[in-house]
Design a protein around this motif. Structure first.
Motif, PDB file in Angstrom:
ATOM      1  N   ARG A   1      45.958  -9.755  27.425  1.00 27.18           N
ATOM      2  CA  ARG A   1      46.653  -9.407  28.662  1.00 27.18           C
ATOM      3  C   ARG A   1      46.738  -7.886  28.762  1.00 27.18           C
ATOM      4  NH1 ARG A   1      52.784 -11.123  29.629  1.00 27.18           N
ATOM      5  NH2 ARG A   1      52.311 -11.989  27.614  1.00 27.18           N
ATOM      6  N   GLU A   2      46.472  -7.373  29.953  1.00 28.70           N
ATOM      7  CA  GLU A   2      46.615  -5.939  30.210  1.00 28.70           C
ATOM      8  C   GLU A   2      48.100  -5.633  30.363  1.00 28.70           C
ATOM      9  OE1 GLU A   2      44.024  -3.778  30.161  1.00 28.70           O
ATOM     10  OE2 GLU A   2      42.806  -5.528  29.689  1.00 28.70           O
TER      11      GLU A   2
ATOM     12  N   TYR B   1      47.255  -0.584  27.971  1.00 27.69           N
ATOM     13  CA  TYR B   1      46.591  -1.127  26.796  1.00 27.69           C
ATOM     14  C   TYR B   1      46.400  -2.624  26.972  1.00 27.69           C
ATOM     15  CZ  TYR B   1      51.379  -2.434  25.510  1.00 27.69           C
ATOM     16  OH  TYR B   1      52.646  -2.943  25.511  1.00 27.69           O
ATOM     17  N   THR B   2      45.608  -3.210  26.085  1.00 34.28           N
ATOM     18  CA  THR B   2      45.365  -4.644  26.101  1.00 34.28           C
ATOM     19  C   THR B   2      46.040  -5.254  24.884  1.00 34.28           C
ATOM     20  OG1 THR B   2      43.229  -4.298  27.175  1.00 34.28           O
ATOM     21  CG2 THR B   2      43.597  -6.444  26.141  1.00 34.28           C
TER      22      THR B   2
ATOM     23  N   THR C   1      47.716  -4.838  19.699  1.00 36.55           N
ATOM     24  CA  THR C   1      46.965  -4.064  20.678  1.00 36.55           C
ATOM     25  C   THR C   1      45.492  -4.114  20.269  1.00 36.55           C
ATOM     26  OG1 THR C   1      48.847  -2.613  21.054  1.00 36.55           O
ATOM     27  CG2 THR C   1      46.682  -1.797  21.733  1.00 36.55           C
ATOM     28  N   ILE C   2      44.621  -4.416  21.234  1.00 36.00           N
ATOM     29  CA  ILE C   2      43.204  -4.590  20.919  1.00 36.00           C
ATOM     30  C   ILE C   2      42.325  -3.813  21.892  1.00 36.00           C
ATOM     31  CG2 ILE C   2      43.559  -6.902  19.965  1.00 36.00           C
ATOM     32  CD1 ILE C   2      42.309  -7.969  22.643  1.00 36.00           C
TER      33      ILE C   2
ATOM     34  N   LYS D   1      35.392  -4.214  21.866  1.00 33.60           N
ATOM     35  CA  LYS D   1      34.938  -4.088  20.486  1.00 33.60           C
ATOM     36  C   LYS D   1      36.005  -4.660  19.555  1.00 33.60           C
ATOM     37  CE  LYS D   1      33.198  -0.787  17.161  1.00 33.60           C
ATOM     38  NZ  LYS D   1      33.061   0.606  16.808  1.00 33.60           N
ATOM     39  N   PRO D   2      35.922  -5.968  19.247  1.00 35.37           N
ATOM     40  CA  PRO D   2      36.930  -6.579  18.388  1.00 35.37           C
ATOM     41  C   PRO D   2      36.956  -5.931  16.997  1.00 35.37           C
ATOM     42  CG  PRO D   2      35.480  -8.248  19.342  1.00 35.37           C
ATOM     43  CD  PRO D   2      34.907  -6.914  19.688  1.00 35.37           C
TER      44      PRO D   2
END
Length: 178
Positions: free
Chosen positions: A92-93, A112-113, A138-139, A143-144
Motif C-alpha cells: 500500500r502506498e 513510501y510503500t 517499508t519496501i 526491487k524486492p
C-alpha cells in the motif's frame, strides 16, 4: 549559542525518529482463545497459487521459508494437515507528514510503500481461525529485498504458535525426552 542548541536538539530528534526503523519489520499476532496448539502436528496450504500479479518465484520462496520455520518447530507438511494455512501478501502506498520549525510552518512529506505479509492458520477439522500473524515493512516494489522478506518471515514464525506449540522431533538416534 542558540543556533548550536537548536542543531543539537534537531540532531537528537532525528536520531529518535530513526530508532523505530531499527525495529523493523513490525510483527503483530493474534490467537483464538482456547486454541490448543499442542494438538496440532501437521499443516497444509490452502492457497497453492500466488496472488494475481505477484512474482510466483517470490511467493514460492516465502512459502518455503514458512515451511522451513514450521519444520524447525516440529510441524510436518501433510495433506490434509491439522492446520490449514493461508498466505497473503500486499502493498500500500502511504504518505507521512511531519511539521517542524517555528510554529510548525515547515513541513516535510514522505511517500513510501508499505509491504505486508499475512499468515493465517485455521483448524482444519472445525474450519475455525486459530492464529493470525502479519509482518509489515517499508519496501521498494520494483526491487524486492529478499533479506528483509526472510527476516520478516523468520520473526513472524518465531511468534507461531504462542506458548511453544508442537515439540520438535528428536534427532535420529537421539533418546526420547521425558
Amino acid at each position: 549559542m542558540q543556533r548550536r542548541s537548536f542543531l543539537l536538539l534537531a540532531s537528537a530528534a532525528a536520531s529518535a525518529l530513526a530508532l523505530p526503523a531499527a525495529a523493523r519489520p513490525q510483527i503483530s499476532t493474534d490467537t483464538a482463545p482456547g486454541a490448543d496448539f499442542a494438538s496440532y502436528k501437521t499443516f497444509a496450504w490452502v492457497n497453492a497459487q500466488p496472488p494475481r500479479g505477484m512474482n510466483p518465484i517470490a511467493f514460492d520462496r516465502i512459502r518455503t521459508t514458512v515451511e522451513n520455520g514450521l519444520a524447525a518447530k516440529g510441524y510436518q507438511k501433510a495433506d490434509p494437515g491439522d492446520l490449514s494455512l493461508i498466505l497473503s501478501v500486499g502493498a500500500r502506498e502511504k504518505t507521512q507528514f511531519e511539521s517542524w520549525g517555528r510554529f510548525g510552518l515547515q513541513t516535510d512529506v514522505y511517500q513510501y510503500t508499505q509491504g505486508k505479509l499475512v499468515l493465517d492458520a485455521f483448524d482444519t477439522s472445525t474450519r475455525q481461525a486459530v492464529w493470525h500473524g502479519q509482518a509489515s515493512e517499508t519496501i521498494n516494489p520494483e526491487k524486492p529485498d529478499y533479506t528483509k522478506i526472510d527476516e520478516g518471515v523468520a520473526k513472524l514464525i518465531a511468534k507461531f504458535p504462542p506458548g511453544g506449540g508442537a515439540a520438535a522431533a528428536p534427532a535420529p538416534g537421539a533418546a526420547p525426552q521425558q
